[in-house]
Design a protein around this motif. Sequence first.
Motif, PDB file in Angstrom:
ATOM      1  N   TYR A  91       0.817  -1.219   0.000  1.00  0.00           N
ATOM      2  CA  TYR A  91       0.000   0.000   0.000  1.00  0.00           C
ATOM      3  C   TYR A  91       0.852   1.272   0.000  1.00  0.00           C
ATOM      4  N   LYS A  92       2.167   1.086  -0.124  1.00  0.00           N
ATOM      5  CA  LYS A  92       3.088   2.213  -0.241  1.00  0.00           C
ATOM      6  C   LYS A  92       2.951   3.205   0.916  1.00  0.00           C
ATOM      7  N   VAL A  93       2.994   2.629   2.114  1.00  0.00           N
ATOM      8  CA  VAL A  93       2.983   3.460   3.323  1.00  0.00           C
ATOM      9  C   VAL A  93       4.284   3.210   4.087  1.00  0.00           C
ATOM     10  N   ILE A  94       4.642   4.150   4.920  1.00  0.00           N
ATOM     11  CA  ILE A  94       5.886   4.056   5.678  1.00  0.00           C
ATOM     12  C   ILE A  94       5.665   3.194   6.920  1.00  0.00           C
ATOM     13  N   ASN A  95       6.528   2.252   7.138  1.00  0.00           N
ATOM     14  CA  ASN A  95       6.447   1.386   8.313  1.00  0.00           C
ATOM     15  C   ASN A  95       7.443   1.860   9.366  1.00  0.00           C
ATOM     16  N   ASN A  96       6.960   2.611  10.323  1.00  0.00           N
ATOM     17  CA  ASN A  96       7.819   3.093  11.412  1.00  0.00           C
ATOM     18  C   ASN A  96       7.800   2.107  12.581  1.00  0.00           C
ATOM     19  N   ASN A  97       8.250   0.885  12.293  1.00  0.00           N
ATOM     20  CA  ASN A  97       8.268  -0.187  13.305  1.00  0.00           C
ATOM     21  C   ASN A  97       6.884  -0.416  13.897  1.00  0.00           C
ATOM     22  N   ILE A  98       5.866  -0.381  13.039  1.00  0.00           N
ATOM     23  CA  ILE A  98       4.483  -0.557  13.486  1.00  0.00           C
ATOM     24  C   ILE A  98       4.078  -2.010  13.300  1.00  0.00           C
ATOM     25  N   GLN A  99       3.420  -2.567  14.331  1.00  0.00           N
ATOM     26  CA  GLN A  99       2.906  -3.923  14.254  1.00  0.00           C
ATOM     27  C   GLN A  99       1.460  -3.895  13.769  1.00  0.00           C
TER      28      GLN A  99
END
Length: 436
Positions: free
Chosen positions: A333-341
Amino acid sequence: MQSNLIQLLKKNKLNINIIFFSILLLPISLFVGPAITEILIFLICISFIYTFIHEKNFFLIKNFEIIIISFFFLTIISSLLSDYKIISLKSSLLSIRFIILIYAIIFIINKIDYFFKFFFIICFGSLLLNILAGYLQFFLEYFYKLELFINKGLWFHEGSKKIIISGFFGNEKKLGSFLCRLFPITTGLYLLVSKVDNNKKIINILFFFVPLFILVFLTSERMALIYCILTFFFICLYASRINRKNIIIFPLLIILVTSILYFSDLNRFKETMDHSYKQLFPKDKLVYFSEQHEFFALTSLELFKNNPILGVGPNNYRNNCHEYSSDFIAKKYKVINNNIQNCSTHPHNIFFQLLSEIGLLGIIYYAIFNIFLFVQIIKFFFKKDYNQISFFFLLPVIYYLNPIFPSGNFFNNWYMCFGILGLPFYLYLVRIKKSD
């Protein structure tokens, strides 16, 4: 009234008295502990089933209940076809007790005189007790911080943390949610049972609402605050039909109180609101309430795509979300993963939970419920002969089923109990009006 109650209790059979007292104790059990709630609901269900079998004259099932019951069977089918049948069936199959609870409350309203008054006293007492407990906790911790500042100069160090106000709920941040969900029911009951004139009723409601609103404000429970404001908004609309001046005076008062609380930064509420803003607009980019909520929603969509008709089964998001990693969601989905579970016990939104767990068929039922609620809101606004008081009993249902805001677990016993608690009162009042 006390003598009438004693006569009624002597006249009624034991099973009816068990239902009566168990229902009266439900609001108290919702802040005392979940075990008490479960025991009371069990007693209500067993006693009501026995009563239902032996009661000759009883109401017929109407279209609205047929939809609810068919939705219940749909959740069971979804559980049986899921990968985690036993875990899922615990949520779907046991939900029948809340359907029975709806009928039991309607039955007791019809059976016992003064039930509205007794239930109002319990609800009002529960609200008052929780408000007092909340303020007591706040002031005790506030003065403890003040003592640290005076004696040790620790106000801006150890003592600088925000005060967590939870009252009887201990480590759970549910006090605000409890107050905002029980208050509309209590308001509806008060409007029904009070014999004072309508203007006096509105003044009394406002007098009680202000300290309740301030406490919800202090808990920093954002959704509870939103629901509290919505309830007040509907009270203002109701009040404006009694006296047009109320539509100006009441909102101004609550805006004034809110502004004072916000700009004084009492219990660091301004910091909470700033944090909420940053969650909604991380680096000037709009997300669904927060990056965490967005990952839950996107994971729900993936689960739905693989199980479009009946979903993964009630309460199975927690078990199936591991099929998709956070990195997979971020990349797709082309979103930034800031260490999110992306895994949790539920997606924290009713729409996405039902979408992933019960699929398209579940969403159809969910849409029907929400269309019905939306129609009632429109009627409250515009229809002159609409039963205004009955609408307040629908507000906890609206808050429970809302498709937009973050929410608790749809199948959580506490939320479900609160979600349906006002429904039997609404159904009873609507049917009484139709029969007149």
